[in-house]
Scaffold this motif. Structure first.
Motif, PDB file in Angstrom:
ATOM      1  N   UNK A  61     -72.495   4.783 -76.794  1.00  0.00           N
ATOM      2  CA  UNK A  61     -72.876   3.272 -76.185  1.00  0.00           C
ATOM      3  C   UNK A  61     -71.015   2.824 -76.749  1.00  0.00           C
ATOM      4  N   UNK A  62     -70.543   3.028 -76.885  1.00  0.00           N
ATOM      5  CA  UNK A  62     -69.424   2.129 -76.695  1.00  0.00           C
ATOM      6  C   UNK A  62     -67.863   3.212 -75.823  1.00  0.00           C
ATOM      7  N   UNK A  63     -68.080   4.487 -76.564  1.00  0.00           N
ATOM      8  CA  UNK A  63     -68.176   4.948 -75.318  1.00  0.00           C
ATOM      9  C   UNK A  63     -68.091   4.739 -73.702  1.00  0.00           C
ATOM     10  N   UNK A  64     -69.236   4.002 -73.832  1.00  0.00           N
ATOM     11  CA  UNK A  64     -69.514   4.530 -72.088  1.00  0.00           C
ATOM     12  C   UNK A  64     -69.310   3.094 -71.492  1.00  0.00           C
ATOM     13  N   UNK A  65     -68.652   2.012 -72.894  1.00  0.00           N
ATOM     14  CA  UNK A  65     -68.234   1.155 -72.457  1.00  0.00           C
ATOM     15  C   UNK A  65     -66.995   0.758 -72.418  1.00  0.00           C
ATOM     16  N   UNK A  66     -66.352   1.381 -73.055  1.00  0.00           N
ATOM     17  CA  UNK A  66     -64.947   1.819 -72.661  1.00  0.00           C
ATOM     18  C   UNK A  66     -64.557   2.447 -71.905  1.00  0.00           C
ATOM     19  N   UNK A  67     -65.479   3.111 -71.038  1.00  0.00           N
ATOM     20  CA  UNK A  67     -65.527   3.883 -69.622  1.00  0.00           C
ATOM     21  C   UNK A  67     -65.389   2.572 -68.559  1.00  0.00           C
ATOM     22  N   UNK A  68     -66.710   1.637 -68.547  1.00  0.00           N
ATOM     23  CA  UNK A  68     -66.577   0.846 -67.231  1.00  0.00           C
ATOM     24  C   UNK A  68     -65.395   0.156 -68.032  1.00  0.00           C
ATOM     25  N   UNK A  69     -65.124  -0.194 -69.075  1.00  0.00           N
ATOM     26  CA  UNK A  69     -64.035  -1.623 -68.836  1.00  0.00           C
ATOM     27  C   UNK A  69     -62.720  -0.437 -68.348  1.00  0.00           C
ATOM     28  N   UNK A  70     -62.648   0.062 -68.599  1.00  0.00           N
ATOM     29  CA  UNK A  70     -61.084   0.476 -67.807  1.00  0.00           C
ATOM     30  C   UNK A  70     -61.316   1.260 -66.351  1.00  0.00           C
ATOM     31  N   UNK A  71     -62.098   1.511 -65.374  1.00  0.00           N
ATOM     32  CA  UNK A  71     -62.624   1.750 -64.400  1.00  0.00           C
ATOM     33  C   UNK A  71     -62.437  -0.013 -63.954  1.00  0.00           C
ATOM     34  N   UNK A  72     -62.394  -1.296 -64.521  1.00  0.00           N
ATOM     35  CA  UNK A  72     -62.284  -2.230 -63.908  1.00  0.00           C
ATOM     36  C   UNK A  72     -61.073  -2.660 -63.526  1.00  0.00           C
ATOM     37  N   UNK A  73     -60.082  -1.592 -64.623  1.00  0.00           N
ATOM     38  CA  UNK A  73     -58.695  -1.813 -64.142  1.00  0.00           C
ATOM     39  C   UNK A  73     -58.301  -0.872 -62.776  1.00  0.00           C
ATOM     40  N   UNK A  74     -59.004  -0.611 -62.791  1.00  0.00           N
ATOM     41  CA  UNK A  74     -58.704  -0.104 -61.142  1.00  0.00           C
ATOM     42  C   UNK A  74     -58.025   2.147 -61.661  1.00  0.00           C
ATOM     43  N   UNK A  75     -58.381   1.964 -63.126  1.00  0.00           N
ATOM     44  CA  UNK A  75     -58.060   3.286 -63.218  1.00  0.00           C
ATOM     45  C   UNK A  75     -58.372   4.659 -62.953  1.00  0.00           C
ATOM     46  N   UNK A  76     -58.275   5.318 -61.803  1.00  0.00           N
ATOM     47  CA  UNK A  76     -58.836   6.241 -61.840  1.00  0.00           C
ATOM     48  C   UNK A  76     -59.271   7.482 -62.576  1.00  0.00           C
ATOM     49  N   UNK A  77     -60.928   8.283 -62.316  1.00  0.00           N
ATOM     50  CA  UNK A  77     -61.641   8.291 -63.669  1.00  0.00           C
ATOM     51  C   UNK A  77     -60.635   9.454 -64.080  1.00  0.00           C
ATOM     52  N   UNK A  78     -60.258  10.628 -63.167  1.00  0.00           N
ATOM     53  CA  UNK A  78     -59.223  11.474 -63.971  1.00  0.00           C
ATOM     54  C   UNK A  78     -58.534  11.021 -64.903  1.00  0.00           C
ATOM     55  N   UNK A  79     -57.637   9.838 -64.969  1.00  0.00           N
ATOM     56  CA  UNK A  79     -56.481   9.444 -65.794  1.00  0.00           C
ATOM     57  C   UNK A  79     -57.583   8.852 -67.193  1.00  0.00           C
ATOM     58  N   UNK A  80     -59.191   7.992 -66.937  1.00  0.00           N
ATOM     59  CA  UNK A  80     -59.731   7.876 -67.481  1.00  0.00           C
ATOM     60  C   UNK A  80     -60.062   8.923 -68.706  1.00  0.00           C
ATOM     61  N   UNK A  81     -60.910  10.237 -67.956  1.00  0.00           N
ATOM     62  CA  UNK A  81     -60.483  10.875 -68.895  1.00  0.00           C
ATOM     63  C   UNK A  81     -60.095  11.443 -69.356  1.00  0.00           C
ATOM     64  N   UNK A  82     -58.370  11.467 -69.293  1.00  0.00           N
ATOM     65  CA  UNK A  82     -57.377  11.661 -70.300  1.00  0.00           C
ATOM     66  C   UNK A  82     -56.920  10.517 -71.205  1.00  0.00           C
TER      67      UNK A  82
END
Length: 294
Positions: A61-82
């Motif tokens: 759950x914590x990882x999922x919420x982190x992904x959501x927050x990073x997407x709100x910074x307009x971070x591309x999915x590939x960058x989020x994965x890194x």
């Protein structure tokens, strides 16, 4: 924050969450969870071979919420994965670096908005300071040239790489760099228009330059040619002003001066880089924005 592996015997773990329960906990849709699975961002702990149902561990759950927050910074999915694959300090640094790039882009766009408002309202488009226009006579030169069709987002990296290649060739094989390098724009380079542009490095040994260009031309679209003597109308700008869109004001200033003087350009516009870029500060003069004139 390494990606959790899929559990080969998950149904023995009563804490596993169905995709519906996990979506409720994370406030993510099932569609988003499937996308994040495909991207390797948030793979389920287990997928039932018979039903295709996905199951997740509560600690995801914590990882999922982190992904959501990073997407709100307009971070591309590939960058989020890194980012989520880094340790805590590394991830924090990566987020800071991403936001610095975002702020730099916003600053450029804010400047462009000011420029467009001035231009569209009929006020002077020269919004980045007063530009002094001068003229100079440039003697004939023999140049190594690399030509490419390139869009705005590719331009800085290509210019840096091309200058490095041609200057190294000049020093090692063509008698040295004979004058300041320059970039010629034969057509607009924007998000939608790809020039072409030419990076030009004057060299001291024309015969050696011809030989080097003949050997390397197929690889880099390099040629060697004479740049005829010409007169330039130009304005000198700082390193900070070279950044797009600030540099638009310099071009506008030279074009306005040509119109006032009743002159026309006899060739494509260019930027002459006469200073050591890496050693220069934001307020140091590094470049002439110029047009050939008759």
């Amino acid at each position: 924050m390494d990606a959790p592996g899929r559990d080969p015997e998950p149904r023995k773990d009563p804490e596993l969450l169905s995709i519906g329960a996990f979506a409720a906990r994370t406030r993510l849709s099932a569609k988003a969870l499937r996308l994040y699975d495909r991207q390797g961002l948030l793979p389920p702990a287990y997928v039932d071979d018979a039903t295709g149902y996905r199951y997740y561990r509560p600690e995801q759950v914590e990882r999922a919420r982190t992904v959501v927050l990073l997407r709100r910074l307009d971070m591309p999915l590939a960058d989020i994965a890194a980012v989520v694959g880094l340790d805590g300090e590394g991830a924090a640094r990566a987020v800071g670096e991403h936001w610095a790039r975002v702020e730099e882009r916003f600053a450029a766009q804010r400047t462009l908005v000011d420029y467009l408002r001035g231009r569209m309202s009929g006020r002077s488009p020269t919004l980045y300071g007063t530009f002094e226009i001068r003229t100079t006579d440039v003697p004939e030169a023999f140049v190594l040239v690399e030509r490419r069709h390139v869009f705005t987002d590719e331009l800085p990296a290509w210019i840096d790489a091309s200058l490095a290649r041609l200057e190294r060739a000049a020093m090692e094989s063509c008698g040295g760099v004979a004058a300041a390098p320059f970039v010629i724009y034969h057509a607009e380079v924007t998000e939608d228009s790809d020039g072409p542009a030419e990076v030009c490095v004057p060299v001291a040994d024309p015969a050696a330059a011809r030989a080097w260009a003949a050997e390397q031309g197929r690889k880099w679209d390099v040629r060697a040619r004479v740049e005829p003597a010409h007169r330039l109308a130009y304005t000198r700008i700082t390193k900070a002003q070279v950044v797009y869109p600030q540099i638009i004001g310099a071009y506008d200033a030279v074009e306005a001066w040509l119109e006032r003087e009743g002159l026309t350009s006899t060739g494509p516009c260019r930027e002459v880089y006469f200073a050591e870029w890496d050693a220069a500060g934001p307020g140091d003069q590094v470049c002439d924005v110029a047009y050939p004139v008759g």
